[in-house]
Design a protein around this motif. Sequence first.
Motif, PDB file in Angstrom:
ATOM      1  N   THR A 220       0.829  -1.211   0.000  1.00 30.07           N
ATOM      2  CA  THR A 220       0.000   0.000   0.000  1.00 30.07           C
ATOM      3  C   THR A 220       0.863   1.261   0.000  1.00 30.07           C
ATOM      4  N   ILE A 221       1.994   1.213   0.692  1.00 29.25           N
ATOM      5  CA  ILE A 221       2.915   2.359   0.664  1.00 29.25           C
ATOM      6  C   ILE A 221       3.448   2.563  -0.753  1.00 29.25           C
ATOM      7  N   LEU A 222       3.824   1.446  -1.417  1.00 32.18           N
ATOM      8  CA  LEU A 222       4.306   1.530  -2.802  1.00 32.18           C
ATOM      9  C   LEU A 222       3.232   2.122  -3.702  1.00 32.18           C
ATOM     10  N   TRP A 223       1.985   1.701  -3.489  1.00 29.50           N
ATOM     11  CA  TRP A 223       0.893   2.231  -4.303  1.00 29.50           C
ATOM     12  C   TRP A 223       0.729   3.737  -4.096  1.00 29.50           C
ATOM     13  N   LEU A 224       0.690   4.151  -2.829  1.00 31.28           N
ATOM     14  CA  LEU A 224       0.424   5.563  -2.523  1.00 31.28           C
ATOM     15  C   LEU A 224       1.559   6.483  -2.950  1.00 31.28           C
ATOM     16  N   THR A 225       2.791   5.970  -2.959  1.00 36.17           N
ATOM     17  CA  THR A 225       3.946   6.829  -3.250  1.00 36.17           C
ATOM     18  C   THR A 225       4.420   6.760  -4.696  1.00 36.17           C
ATOM     19  N   SER A 226       4.029   5.681  -5.409  1.00 32.03           N
ATOM     20  CA  SER A 226       4.608   5.523  -6.750  1.00 32.03           C
ATOM     21  C   SER A 226       3.617   5.110  -7.837  1.00 32.03           C
ATOM     22  N   LEU A 227       2.659   4.274  -7.527  1.00 27.36           N
ATOM     23  CA  LEU A 227       1.854   3.634  -8.560  1.00 27.36           C
ATOM     24  C   LEU A 227       0.523   4.330  -8.851  1.00 27.36           C
ATOM     25  N   ARG A 228       0.006   5.066  -7.902  1.00 22.48           N
ATOM     26  CA  ARG A 228      -1.271   5.736  -8.099  1.00 22.48           C
ATOM     27  C   ARG A 228      -1.133   6.924  -9.034  1.00 22.48           C
ATOM     28  N   ASP A 229      -2.266   7.519  -9.400  1.00 16.37           N
ATOM     29  CA  ASP A 229      -2.256   8.740 -10.195  1.00 16.37           C
ATOM     30  C   ASP A 229      -1.775   9.890  -9.315  1.00 16.37           C
TER      31      ASP A 229
END
Length: 326
Positions: A220-229
Amino acid sequence: MTEMNAGAAHGLRIGVDNPAAGQQRAHPMTDHSTSRAGYAYALTAFTLWGVIPLFFKALIPIDSIDIVAHRVLWAVPPLALLLWARGRLGEVKAALANPKVRWTLLLTACLIAVNWLVYILGVNSGHVLATSLGYYLNPLINVLIGRFLLSEHLSRLQWSALGLAAIGIAILAAGSTFTDLWITLTLGFSFGFYGYFRKKVDVGAAPGLLLETIILAPLTILWLTSLRDMGDPLWGPSGWHTFLLAISGVVTALPLLLFTEGARRLPLSTIGILQFLAPTMQFAMGVFLFGELFTSARALAFAFIWAAISLYVMALVRQARERKPS
């Protein structure tokens, strides 16, 4: 049961969370007081789960994956604080020391993440009725899993309940959109198998949920910091959205705590019946508050599902009477 989070399926295992539960209850007044407190805890938990669509609706227009990611991260502090206050962090360490438990919780973490994501997608895309039906089906799916994976014996009432539920699903498939059917079945089966695998490891509801959120945290940290818009604000479009995201962990942990306390004080058959409060509240909100279309196909499908639930509850009551000492 609403989106009934992680520990709910496992929280019925009273002995895991409190080995002494149910003992030393000889005094009638003490027994009556304990039962009253159990109803208060359980009803509050299921009511909170019943109104949780309002919480997720308030987070629109934040992306559903972002909401799940925040929910996972913000669930860690209150769960850790709760276990520390109760002196139960040792259970977390013991679980981590067991390779079988670690791998099983990795699987259950994935299942609960799918469950949470599909639920929020369903609610915020106008499919609250489909989500409520998924949690109506969950106890019947548990019966199905028990029969074919655990070789449990089913009574005639239970077989009849499964038959009626199958007819209801067939009607839903024929008369509803694929999205409705996909949401309903994904929620029901993901939570059913979540409970099945959680029962395979001797870990309590709150410790297990803490470990599952810790397992999911790096992703989730990876998503919020790198993968999301990254063009969307990390904390939502307003201060109100930021506040709601910050308390999403408490929204996850509080009903779980109340549910566990209620399950310790009430018979499992009673909990099994009370669990239908949450999806019933969600169903009512979907129709009367959110204005979702209640088609004739949906009405017929729900009628068969509710008939199946009635048989399921009758089976629970009959089993409770048979087990009651003379």
